[in-house]
Design a protein around this motif. Structure first.
Motif, PDB file in Angstrom:
ATOM      1  N   ALA A  57     -16.581 -23.905 -18.030  1.00 46.51           N
ATOM      2  CA  ALA A  57     -17.534 -22.864 -18.434  1.00 46.51           C
ATOM      3  C   ALA A  57     -18.572 -22.541 -17.359  1.00 46.51           C
ATOM      4  O   ALA A  57     -18.226 -22.030 -16.309  1.00 46.51           O
ATOM      5  CB  ALA A  57     -18.181 -23.236 -19.753  1.00 46.51           C
ATOM      6  N   GLU A  58     -19.851 -22.837 -17.628  1.00 50.71           N
ATOM      7  CA  GLU A  58     -20.928 -22.429 -16.723  1.00 50.71           C
ATOM      8  C   GLU A  58     -20.917 -23.169 -15.399  1.00 50.71           C
ATOM      9  O   GLU A  58     -21.544 -22.734 -14.442  1.00 50.71           O
ATOM     10  CB  GLU A  58     -22.276 -22.617 -17.408  1.00 50.71           C
ATOM     11  N   LYS A  59     -20.229 -24.289 -15.313  1.00 47.41           N
ATOM     12  CA  LYS A  59     -20.196 -25.064 -14.078  1.00 47.41           C
ATOM     13  C   LYS A  59     -18.947 -24.772 -13.251  1.00 47.41           C
ATOM     14  O   LYS A  59     -18.619 -25.519 -12.345  1.00 47.41           O
ATOM     15  CB  LYS A  59     -20.266 -26.556 -14.398  1.00 47.41           C
ATOM     16  N   SER A  60     -18.261 -23.688 -13.560  1.00 45.08           N
ATOM     17  CA  SER A  60     -16.987 -23.421 -12.912  1.00 45.08           C
ATOM     18  C   SER A  60     -17.140 -22.638 -11.606  1.00 45.08           C
ATOM     19  O   SER A  60     -18.107 -21.928 -11.386  1.00 45.08           O
ATOM     20  CB  SER A  60     -16.065 -22.647 -13.852  1.00 45.08           C
ATOM     21  N   THR A  61     -16.146 -22.814 -10.747  1.00 43.23           N
ATOM     22  CA  THR A  61     -15.965 -21.999  -9.552  1.00 43.23           C
ATOM     23  C   THR A  61     -14.771 -21.103  -9.830  1.00 43.23           C
ATOM     24  O   THR A  61     -13.727 -21.575 -10.289  1.00 43.23           O
ATOM     25  CB  THR A  61     -15.673 -22.877  -8.326  1.00 43.23           C
ATOM     26  N   VAL A  62     -14.906 -19.805  -9.557  1.00 45.07           N
ATOM     27  CA  VAL A  62     -13.833 -18.854  -9.825  1.00 45.07           C
ATOM     28  C   VAL A  62     -13.492 -18.115  -8.539  1.00 45.07           C
ATOM     29  O   VAL A  62     -14.373 -17.599  -7.845  1.00 45.07           O
ATOM     30  CB  VAL A  62     -14.237 -17.836 -10.917  1.00 45.07           C
ATOM     31  N   ILE A  63     -12.196 -18.086  -8.234  1.00 45.48           N
ATOM     32  CA  ILE A  63     -11.677 -17.345  -7.085  1.00 45.48           C
ATOM     33  C   ILE A  63     -10.681 -16.338  -7.627  1.00 45.48           C
ATOM     34  O   ILE A  63      -9.772 -16.705  -8.380  1.00 45.48           O
ATOM     35  CB  ILE A  63     -11.004 -18.300  -6.087  1.00 45.48           C
ATOM     36  N   ALA A  64     -10.842 -15.056  -7.272  1.00 45.63           N
ATOM     37  CA  ALA A  64      -9.989 -14.034  -7.873  1.00 45.63           C
ATOM     38  C   ALA A  64      -9.729 -12.875  -6.925  1.00 45.63           C
ATOM     39  O   ALA A  64     -10.517 -12.588  -6.026  1.00 45.63           O
ATOM     40  CB  ALA A  64     -10.632 -13.510  -9.148  1.00 45.63           C
ATOM     41  N   ALA A  65      -8.604 -12.230  -7.173  1.00 45.80           N
ATOM     42  CA  ALA A  65      -8.251 -10.995  -6.481  1.00 45.80           C
ATOM     43  C   ALA A  65      -7.757  -9.999  -7.519  1.00 45.80           C
ATOM     44  O   ALA A  65      -6.969 -10.348  -8.392  1.00 45.80           O
ATOM     45  CB  ALA A  65      -7.165 -11.238  -5.446  1.00 45.80           C
ATOM     46  N   SER A  66      -8.235  -8.779  -7.427  1.00 48.20           N
ATOM     47  CA  SER A  66      -7.765  -7.691  -8.278  1.00 48.20           C
ATOM     48  C   SER A  66      -7.188  -6.625  -7.372  1.00 48.20           C
ATOM     49  O   SER A  66      -7.853  -6.172  -6.439  1.00 48.20           O
ATOM     50  CB  SER A  66      -8.905  -7.099  -9.101  1.00 48.20           C
ATOM     51  N   LEU A  67      -5.950  -6.260  -7.658  1.00 46.32           N
ATOM     52  CA  LEU A  67      -5.273  -5.241  -6.871  1.00 46.32           C
ATOM     53  C   LEU A  67      -4.968  -4.027  -7.738  1.00 46.32           C
ATOM     54  O   LEU A  67      -4.964  -4.111  -8.969  1.00 46.32           O
ATOM     55  CB  LEU A  67      -3.964  -5.784  -6.291  1.00 46.32           C
ATOM     56  N   ARG A  68      -4.680  -2.926  -7.077  1.00 50.05           N
ATOM     57  CA  ARG A  68      -4.296  -1.712  -7.782  1.00 50.05           C
ATOM     58  C   ARG A  68      -2.995  -1.991  -8.533  1.00 50.05           C
ATOM     59  O   ARG A  68      -2.087  -2.607  -8.002  1.00 50.05           O
ATOM     60  CB  ARG A  68      -4.098  -0.586  -6.765  1.00 50.05           C
ATOM     61  N   PRO A  69      -2.890  -1.588  -9.797  1.00 47.84           N
ATOM     62  CA  PRO A  69      -1.641  -1.791 -10.536  1.00 47.84           C
ATOM     63  C   PRO A  69      -0.455  -1.203  -9.780  1.00 47.84           C
ATOM     64  O   PRO A  69      -0.591  -0.201  -9.076  1.00 47.84           O
ATOM     65  CB  PRO A  69      -1.878  -1.040 -11.848  1.00 47.84           C
ATOM     66  N   GLN A  70       0.697  -1.851  -9.887  1.00 48.62           N
ATOM     67  CA  GLN A  70       1.946  -1.426  -9.254  1.00 48.62           C
ATOM     68  C   GLN A  70       1.975  -1.671  -7.745  1.00 48.62           C
ATOM     69  O   GLN A  70       2.854  -1.180  -7.046  1.00 48.62           O
ATOM     70  CB  GLN A  70       2.238   0.048  -9.530  1.00 48.62           C
ATOM     71  N   THR A  71       1.001  -2.435  -7.207  1.00 47.66           N
ATOM     72  CA  THR A  71       1.021  -2.775  -5.789  1.00 47.66           C
ATOM     73  C   THR A  71       2.258  -3.631  -5.502  1.00 47.66           C
ATOM     74  O   THR A  71       2.513  -4.592  -6.207  1.00 47.66           O
ATOM     75  CB  THR A  71      -0.256  -3.556  -5.398  1.00 47.66           C
ATOM     76  N   PRO A  72       3.038  -3.298  -4.485  1.00 45.91           N
ATOM     77  CA  PRO A  72       4.226  -4.097  -4.167  1.00 45.91           C
ATOM     78  C   PRO A  72       3.875  -5.349  -3.364  1.00 45.91           C
ATOM     79  O   PRO A  72       2.743  -5.504  -2.897  1.00 45.91           O
ATOM     80  CB  PRO A  72       5.071  -3.141  -3.327  1.00 45.91           C
ATOM     81  N   SER A  73       4.843  -6.228  -3.189  1.00 44.34           N
ATOM     82  CA  SER A  73       4.664  -7.405  -2.335  1.00 44.34           C
ATOM     83  C   SER A  73       4.207  -6.955  -0.962  1.00 44.34           C
ATOM     84  O   SER A  73       4.626  -5.905  -0.462  1.00 44.34           O
ATOM     85  CB  SER A  73       5.984  -8.170  -2.195  1.00 44.34           C
ATOM     86  N   GLY A  74       3.331  -7.746  -0.318  1.00 42.89           N
ATOM     87  CA  GLY A  74       2.871  -7.404   1.009  1.00 42.89           C
ATOM     88  C   GLY A  74       1.581  -8.111   1.369  1.00 42.89           C
ATOM     89  O   GLY A  74       1.099  -8.973   0.642  1.00 42.89           O
ATOM     90  N   SER A  75       1.027  -7.747   2.518  1.00 41.14           N
ATOM     91  CA  SER A  75      -0.249  -8.285   3.007  1.00 41.14           C
ATOM     92  C   SER A  75      -1.270  -7.163   2.981  1.00 41.14           C
ATOM     93  O   SER A  75      -1.013  -6.077   3.513  1.00 41.14           O
ATOM     94  CB  SER A  75      -0.094  -8.811   4.428  1.00 41.14           C
ATOM     95  N   TYR A  76      -2.418  -7.442   2.385  1.00 39.98           N
ATOM     96  CA  TYR A  76      -3.437  -6.415   2.212  1.00 39.98           C
ATOM     97  C   TYR A  76      -4.808  -6.955   2.582  1.00 39.98           C
ATOM     98  O   TYR A  76      -5.138  -8.093   2.289  1.00 39.98           O
ATOM     99  CB  TYR A  76      -3.453  -5.924   0.751  1.00 39.98           C
ATOM    100  N   LYS A  77      -5.628  -6.103   3.218  1.00 38.54           N
ATOM    101  CA  LYS A  77      -6.984  -6.477   3.599  1.00 38.54           C
ATOM    102  C   LYS A  77      -7.986  -5.779   2.702  1.00 38.54           C
ATOM    103  O   LYS A  77      -7.757  -4.654   2.251  1.00 38.54           O
ATOM    104  CB  LYS A  77      -7.255  -6.083   5.058  1.00 38.54           C
ATOM    105  N   LEU A  78      -9.119  -6.455   2.481  1.00 32.60           N
ATOM    106  CA  LEU A  78     -10.213  -5.857   1.733  1.00 32.60           C
ATOM    107  C   LEU A  78     -10.646  -4.577   2.447  1.00 32.60           C
ATOM    108  O   LEU A  78     -10.758  -4.552   3.666  1.00 32.60           O
ATOM    109  CB  LEU A  78     -11.388  -6.838   1.637  1.00 32.60           C
ATOM    110  N   GLY A  79     -10.866  -3.535   1.687  1.00 31.04           N
ATOM    111  CA  GLY A  79     -11.234  -2.248   2.270  1.00 31.04           C
ATOM    112  C   GLY A  79     -10.080  -1.267   2.246  1.00 31.04           C
ATOM    113  O   GLY A  79     -10.282  -0.070   2.410  1.00 31.04           O
ATOM    114  N   GLY A  80      -8.857  -1.776   2.035  1.00 29.17           N
ATOM    115  CA  GLY A  80      -7.703  -0.899   1.907  1.00 29.17           C
ATOM    116  C   GLY A  80      -7.598  -0.365   0.487  1.00 29.17           C
ATOM    117  O   GLY A  80      -8.379  -0.725  -0.398  1.00 29.17           O
ATOM    118  N   ASN A  81      -6.620   0.489   0.266  1.00 30.27           N
ATOM    119  CA  ASN A  81      -6.450   1.096  -1.048  1.00 30.27           C
ATOM    120  C   ASN A  81      -5.929   0.139  -2.108  1.00 30.27           C
ATOM    121  O   ASN A  81      -6.114   0.368  -3.293  1.00 30.27           O
ATOM    122  CB  ASN A  81      -5.499   2.291  -0.957  1.00 30.27           C
TER     123      ASN A  81
END
Length: 140
Positions: A57-81
């Motif tokens: 709960a409140e003492k947790s560390t969370v690491i996450a990535a959200s991508l555009r739906p339907q994004t295919p396999s690949g390498s992506y950098k922050l700032g891209g679409n």
């Protein structure tokens, strides 16, 4: 904490299993190992998200990535679409970091029910720097 970090969480009809683990480094002096207690993976026409949580709960560390739906396999950098958000949330009371860069290398299986790869996040707080590098293998 479970030894293999293979817990399940439920969100409606979605049930995720798998692992997320790696290192969190702050500057040159402090590095810690991250192993998710739970993982969450959504790949639908409305959302594509990979998330790992360590701690309770409140003492947790969370690491996450959200991508555009339907994004295919690949390498992506922050700032891209493709990347909507990269986030690192430390336990309450710890420093709040501004994410300054990073990216994801992600591979999906044919039916989209499994994703694996690596996630990197760079952050800054005043003069301190943060680097998160985790690998993940999650499925529904």
């Amino acid at each position: 904490m479970p030894s293999d970090a293979r817990l399940e969480i439920k969100n409606g009809d979605v049930k995720s299993t798998g692992t997320m683990e790696g290192d969190i480094s702050i500057g040159d002096a402090k590095s810690s190992y991250f192993r998710a207690d739970s993982v969450h993976y959504v790949n639908s026409r409305l959302a594509l998200q990979v998330m790992g949580t360590q701690g309770e709960a409140e003492k947790s560390t969370v690491i996450a990535a959200s991508l555009r739906p339907q994004t295919p396999s690949g390498s992506y950098k922050l700032g891209g679409n493709e990347i909507n958000d990269l986030s690192y949330s430390p336990p309450r009371g710890d420093l709040l970091w501004t994410v300054t860069g990073g990216g994801i290398n992600i591979t999906f299986d044919e039916d989209g029910k499994r994703a694996h790869g690596t996630l990197q996040i760079f952050g800054k707080h005043l003069q301190q720097t943060l680097e998160v590098l985790v690998s993940f293998d999650v499925r529904n």
